[in-house]
Write an enzyme that holds these catalytic residues in place. Structure first.
Site, PDB file in Angstrom:
ATOM      1  N   CYS A 112      34.620  59.863  63.701  1.00 40.48           N
ATOM      2  CA  CYS A 112      35.033  58.508  63.352  1.00 40.48           C
ATOM      3  C   CYS A 112      34.559  57.556  64.452  1.00 40.48           C
ATOM      4  CB  CYS A 112      36.554  58.459  63.211  1.00 40.48           C
ATOM      5  SG  CYS A 112      37.170  56.769  63.070  1.00 40.48           S
TER       6      CYS A 112
ATOM      7  N   LYS B 203      30.845  30.251  30.492  1.00 44.93           N
ATOM      8  CA  LYS B 203      31.851  30.514  31.530  1.00 44.93           C
ATOM      9  C   LYS B 203      31.525  29.595  32.705  1.00 44.93           C
ATOM     10  CE  LYS B 203      33.938  34.259  34.190  1.00 44.93           C
ATOM     11  NZ  LYS B 203      33.853  33.635  35.486  1.00 44.93           N
TER      12      LYS B 203
ATOM     13  N   CYS C  25      37.863  56.086  66.298  1.00 50.26           N
ATOM     14  CA  CYS C  25      38.806  56.853  67.117  1.00 50.26           C
ATOM     15  C   CYS C  25      38.233  58.174  67.592  1.00 50.26           C
ATOM     16  CB  CYS C  25      40.111  57.077  66.355  1.00 50.26           C
ATOM     17  SG  CYS C  25      39.980  58.278  65.028  1.00 50.26           S
TER      18      CYS C  25
ATOM     19  N   CYS D 168      44.574  56.760  63.691  1.00 46.71           N
ATOM     20  CA  CYS D 168      43.300  56.070  63.936  1.00 46.71           C
ATOM     21  C   CYS D 168      43.590  54.567  63.921  1.00 46.71           C
ATOM     22  CB  CYS D 168      42.290  56.435  62.844  1.00 46.71           C
ATOM     23  SG  CYS D 168      40.816  55.398  62.837  1.00 46.71           S
TER      24      CYS D 168
ATOM     25  N   CYS E 216      37.817  59.670  58.011  1.00 47.50           N
ATOM     26  CA  CYS E 216      38.393  60.013  59.300  1.00 47.50           C
ATOM     27  C   CYS E 216      39.721  60.681  58.994  1.00 47.50           C
ATOM     28  CB  CYS E 216      38.608  58.739  60.110  1.00 47.50           C
ATOM     29  SG  CYS E 216      39.805  58.942  61.425  1.00 47.50           S
TER      30      CYS E 216
ATOM     31  N   ASP F  20      31.606  27.827  36.251  1.00 51.71           N
ATOM     32  CA  ASP F  20      31.866  28.319  37.591  1.00 51.71           C
ATOM     33  C   ASP F  20      32.621  27.257  38.394  1.00 51.71           C
ATOM     34  OD1 ASP F  20      31.854  30.027  39.650  1.00 51.71           O
ATOM     35  OD2 ASP F  20      29.726  29.844  40.135  1.00 51.71           O
TER      36      ASP F  20
ATOM     37  N   GLU G 139      31.455  30.911  24.316  1.00 51.29           N
ATOM     38  CA  GLU G 139      31.323  29.655  25.062  1.00 51.29           C
ATOM     39  C   GLU G 139      30.890  29.918  26.496  1.00 51.29           C
ATOM     40  OE1 GLU G 139      35.403  28.870  24.348  1.00 51.29           O
ATOM     41  OE2 GLU G 139      36.026  29.545  26.326  1.00 51.29           O
TER      42      GLU G 139
ATOM     43  N   LYS H 103      28.210  38.421  32.021  1.00 50.92           N
ATOM     44  CA  LYS H 103      27.659  37.754  33.198  1.00 50.92           C
ATOM     45  C   LYS H 103      26.138  37.692  33.119  1.00 50.92           C
ATOM     46  CE  LYS H 103      30.848  36.749  36.046  1.00 50.92           C
ATOM     47  NZ  LYS H 103      31.227  37.376  37.156  1.00 50.92           N
TER      48      LYS H 103
ATOM     49  N   TYR I 226      39.832  25.218  27.753  1.00 48.96           N
ATOM     50  CA  TYR I 226      39.378  26.357  26.955  1.00 48.96           C
ATOM     51  C   TYR I 226      40.498  27.352  26.627  1.00 48.96           C
ATOM     52  CZ  TYR I 226      38.995  28.239  31.686  1.00 48.96           C
ATOM     53  OH  TYR I 226      39.258  28.594  32.981  1.00 48.96           O
TER      54      TYR I 226
HETATM   55  S1  IVH Z   1      39.284  32.296  29.421  1.00 49.99           S
HETATM   56  C1  IVH Z   1      42.968  34.757  29.250  1.00 49.99           C
HETATM   57  N1  IVH Z   1      37.173  30.791  29.228  1.00 49.99           N
HETATM   58  O1  IVH Z   1      36.720  32.523  34.501  1.00 49.99           O
HETATM   59  C2  IVH Z   1      41.588  34.261  29.449  1.00 49.99           C
HETATM   60  N2  IVH Z   1      37.834  31.472  31.402  1.00 49.99           N
HETATM   61  O2  IVH Z   1      36.723  35.305  35.401  1.00 49.99           O
HETATM   62  C3  IVH Z   1      41.514  33.205  30.478  1.00 49.99           C
HETATM   63  N3  IVH Z   1      36.457  30.573  33.195  1.00 49.99           N
HETATM   64  O3  IVH Z   1      40.022  32.592  35.647  1.00 49.99           O
HETATM   65  C4  IVH Z   1      40.194  32.789  30.822  1.00 49.99           C
HETATM   66  N4  IVH Z   1      35.103  29.415  31.927  1.00 49.99           N
HETATM   67  O4  IVH Z   1      38.728  30.361  35.767  1.00 49.99           O
HETATM   68  C5  IVH Z   1      37.974  31.455  30.057  1.00 49.99           C
HETATM   69  N5  IVH Z   1      35.356  29.408  28.901  1.00 49.99           N
HETATM   70  C6  IVH Z   1      36.152  30.067  29.718  1.00 49.99           C
HETATM   71  C7  IVH Z   1      35.974  30.044  31.119  1.00 49.99           C
HETATM   72  C8  IVH Z   1      36.832  30.779  31.917  1.00 49.99           C
HETATM   73  C9  IVH Z   1      35.405  29.744  33.164  1.00 49.99           C
HETATM   74  C10 IVH Z   1      37.016  31.161  34.426  1.00 49.99           C
HETATM   75  C11 IVH Z   1      38.505  31.057  34.567  1.00 49.99           C
HETATM   76  C12 IVH Z   1      38.987  32.467  34.720  1.00 49.99           C
HETATM   77  C13 IVH Z   1      37.758  33.166  35.185  1.00 49.99           C
HETATM   78  C14 IVH Z   1      37.795  34.645  34.853  1.00 49.99           C
END
Ligand code: IVH
Length: 707
Positions: free
Chosen positions: A429, A128, A432, A453, A447, A130, A126, A324, A236
């Site tokens: 350094c 991710k 210092c 320092c 250093c 932001d 799924e 990513k 999710y």
């Molecule tokens: S699962 C135990 N699913 O990404 C697993 N996270 O980098 C919990 N996030 O803190 C996360 N979309 O804020 C999961 N489909 C998705 C997500 C997701 C965004 C975020 C979430 C998490 C962060 C981790």
């Protein structure tokens, strides 16, 4: 404009203007930083401007402003949300960038679960999103709390604000005792644009991106403002549950949808990792049409039974990974190379860049790692960037991937000035003046002055008060810098924090009468310090900022020794590298000679040890409580696995043992309680017999843990 002129070239008039500009800007930045939702500059930019301000003040003291940022300690005390501890920790995700990382992930999961290559292993895949994660706790079907992620263990209570988000149901159609739903709060592009236009028309702050806008909107003390902001929520994941949602990830998401939550329609159940990668490609193509920001794709092992067998590492689950999107690139000019001295004395070169937008974010600094990296060699001495070194005034290609610090990927030699010279790394350094050292096999130049320092001392202090360390409200990195330089009430080492109130009582000028402080904020600070005098052992150890002793190692050591006094006396004896204590220390699973050497040097008789001892006198260090101290036979025991296990992988066995509160060690000694031996076990089982340590075979082990 005076902002580009070197301090030495400023006329008196220009200096006066520049001090006005800088104090406005720095005071604003301070406020924005502590208001938390949107810093208006990076820490490095803030430090740079503050240094410039100070240099001008020193040269033109007659124009120093009454509200000079140099004098300011602390920010106005801000009201805060109350804190709530998550009943189940909120984890983050490990990152992958290349397809090969995903094959490695699949391989690791299989190995852990003892699955062969042709065994089925499905994934839910799924986007991710932001945004920022939020945990919603429903009690008997009614929304009880909404809590931000915070540090994963404790978050902020934003219930009043969550109630204003339309996607978040207040009541569920079922009355389950406890049901915690987790997901992402985010803002769509179109709403982000409308919000920023509106903000701009009123002369208010505009947000840098939808994520910041969402964070700023959710963390509003006035929930009426949150109500005006078009926030969305996608579910999710989940936390504590009194009844399971389903047996699979995909099914559980479906269930959440049926309960009235919004879920992502681009979620797909994939039969194997290849299918998951295909879904990644498909989503990459439609990324720009989604209408909201996503920064990657998440892959989750679909079976919830397998998820629970896989369990977690300290901050990330073993059953999920974030793939990513590739980094984004831009060309710009490298204006200067600065050297920052860190907590452990490492001299880190930083590229100061002519500001450039890289993937939607303005970048003006990039890491240069170390001396070799600048000279176009990797840690093994091999050539990188086709041998192109990095020089001041070069045109460089900058990239960002995810949240990581920007890096330099390439240099355009054709635009290099004919009189340019190779960069020379300092041999002293810069903070210092002490000599620097480079240990064999280490790419980092350090250093050697330790806490003598000032830069190291100050970085150690910042680490000491950081969120994962002492976490003292109102005493962050900025305040540490100011107190460090303060003449009336200085903080030069950690113990000074705990004598602050006493020293203030004996000073003629009191903190409460000083600029940036009042009666209330001074009292709050003293109270906040007092509140943190009691601290868990592992957190304390981590706070000391000893090289190689991070959160995990601190936890391992605390679990092993249980009390600070046991730890400190063992470390003292372990200074003799022939001692049993030394061998016991290196035998702790997860602790190697590198960690041990670093520990021993920090606790050698000398200034650093004195500093720690003085500090300890003011604290109450709690004994470590072994996890799951149910009456189970394994709790607090030290186990050694040897030979081949046939029913489960070594990693799963170790993780299970740890879940039962046992410690797993790599070698057999008098401290070992139990050896679990599979076929092929050799010297360890002989040693166990010699020492009279009990041994079990795999079947006995499985029955012991009730499998
Ligand atoms: S699962 C135990 N699913 O990404 C697993 N996270 O980098 C919990 N996030 O803190 C996360 N979309 O804020 C999961 N489909 C998705 C997500 C997701 C965004 C975020 C979430 C998490 C962060 C981790």
């Amino acid at each position: 404009m005076t902002d580009n002129i070197a301090v030495d070239d400023l006329s008196e008039d220009m200096a006066r203007d520049e001090l006005t500009r800088l104090s406005d800007l720095l005071n604003k930045a301070n406020k924005a930083y502590h208001g938390d939702d949107s810093p208006i500059m990076t820490d490095a930019e803030f430090d740079f401007l503050k240094k410039r301000n100070l240099e001008i003040e020193l040269k033109f003291p007659q124009y120093k402003k009454p509200d000079s940022p140099t004098e300011k300690i602390g920010s106005l005390p801000s009201e805060k949300f109350s804190k709530i501890k998550h009943s189940k920790k909120m984890f983050s995700l490990a990152n992958a960038f290349e397809n090969s990382d995903l094959y490695d992930f699949d391989e690791q999961v299989r190995r852990f679960l003892n699955l062969g290559h042709s065994d089925p292993l499905e994934y839910t895949v799924e986007p991710k999103i932001d945004g920022l994660s939020l945990s919603l706790r429903y009690e008997k079907g009614e929304l009880a709390f909404a809590v931000t992620r915070g540090d994963g263990t404790t978050g902020e209570n934003v219930t009043a604000n969550a109630l204003k988000i339309k996607d978040i149901p207040i009541n569920l159609p079922i009355q389950t005792e406890i049901l915690e739903v987790r997901g992402e709060v985010y803002m769509e592009h179109k709403d982000f644009e409308i919000l920023n236009n509106y903000q701009e028309s009123l002369g208010r702050k505009v947000f840098a991106n939808p994520r910041n806008a969402a964070a700023g909107s959710l963390r509003q003390l006035d929930a009426a403002i949150t109500a005006e902001r078009p926030l969305k929520f996608l579910a999710y994941a989940w936390g504590e549950l009194t009844e399971p949602l389903d047996t699979t990830q995909f099914g559980a998401i479906q269930r959440l949808k049926n309960l009235g939550f919004k879920t992502n329609s681009h979620t797909k159940l994939c039969q194997n990792i290849d299918e998951a990668l295909t879904h990644y490609e498909e989503l990459s193509k439609i990324r720009s049409e989604l209408g909201y920001d996503i920064d990657g794709i998440v892959y989750k092992v679909d079976s919830l039974d397998l998820q629970s067998r896989l369990g977690h590492r300290s901050t990330t689950p073993r059953w999920a990974i974030a793939h990513k999107f590739p980094a984004e690139y831009s060309w710009t000019k490298l204006m200067a190379i600065d050297i920052q001295v860190g907590r452990t004395g490492a001299l880190s070169p930083v590229a100061r860049l002519s500001p450039v937008t890289v993937g939607g974010v303005v970048v003006s600094n990039a890491t240069l790692h170390n001396q070799d990296y600048i000279a176009a060699r990797d840690n093994y001495g091999k050539e990188i960037r086709s041998g192109k070194d990095i020089r001041v005034n070069d045109w460089v290609e900058v990239y960002r991937a995810g949240d990581v610090i920007p890096k330099i990927s390439d240099v355009d030699i054709t635009r290099r000035l004919s009189d340019s010279i190779a960069y020379r790394f300092p041999s002293n350094c810069p903070e210092c003046g002490s000599a620097v050292v480079r240990d064999e096999g280490d790419a980092v130049i350090r250093c050697a002055a330790g806490i003598n320092c000032p830069a190291q001392a100050i970085e150690k202090l910042k680490h000491f008060v950081a969120r994962k360390a002492f976490d003292i409200e109102g005493l962050g990195a900025r305040q540490i810098e100011l107190f460090f330089a303060d003449e009336i009430l200085p903080i030069k080492e950690p113990v000074d924090i705990f004598t602050l109130e006493f020293r203030d009582q004996n000073n003629f000028t009191k903190l409460k009468d000083r600029h940036g402080f009042g009666k209330k904020s001074a009292e709050n600070l003293f109270d906040a310090i007092k509140e943190k005098k009691t601290i868990e052992f592992s957190r304390f150890l981590f706070s000391l900022g000893i090289r190689h002793v991070g959160e995990n190692v601190s936890k391992l050591l605390a679990r092993h020794f249980l009390t600070w006094s046991e730890f400190i006396s063992s470390i003292s004896l372990a200074q003799n590298r022939e001692s049993q204590e030394y061998f016991d220390l290196v035998a702790i699973d997860g602790i190697g000679t590198i960690v041990v050497n670093s520990l021993l040097s920090a606790f050698e008789i000398g200034k650093e040890r004195n500093s720690i001892e003085k500090l300890v006198e003011h604290l109450d260090i709690l004994d470590e409580i072994p996890p799951d101290i149910d009456d189970n036979v394994l709790s607090g025991k030290t186990l050694v696995f040897t030979g081949t296990l046939e029913q489960m992988s070594r990693s799963e066995a170790k993780s299970l043992a740890e879940n039962f509160g046992a410690k797993v060690s790599g070698s057999v000694s008098t401290k070992t309680d139990l050896v679990i031996a599979g076929p092929g076990a050799g010297s360890k089982i002989r040693k166990a017999e010699e020492l009279g340590v009990k041994t079990l075979d795999e079947t006995e082990w499985l029955s012991l843990i009730g499998k």
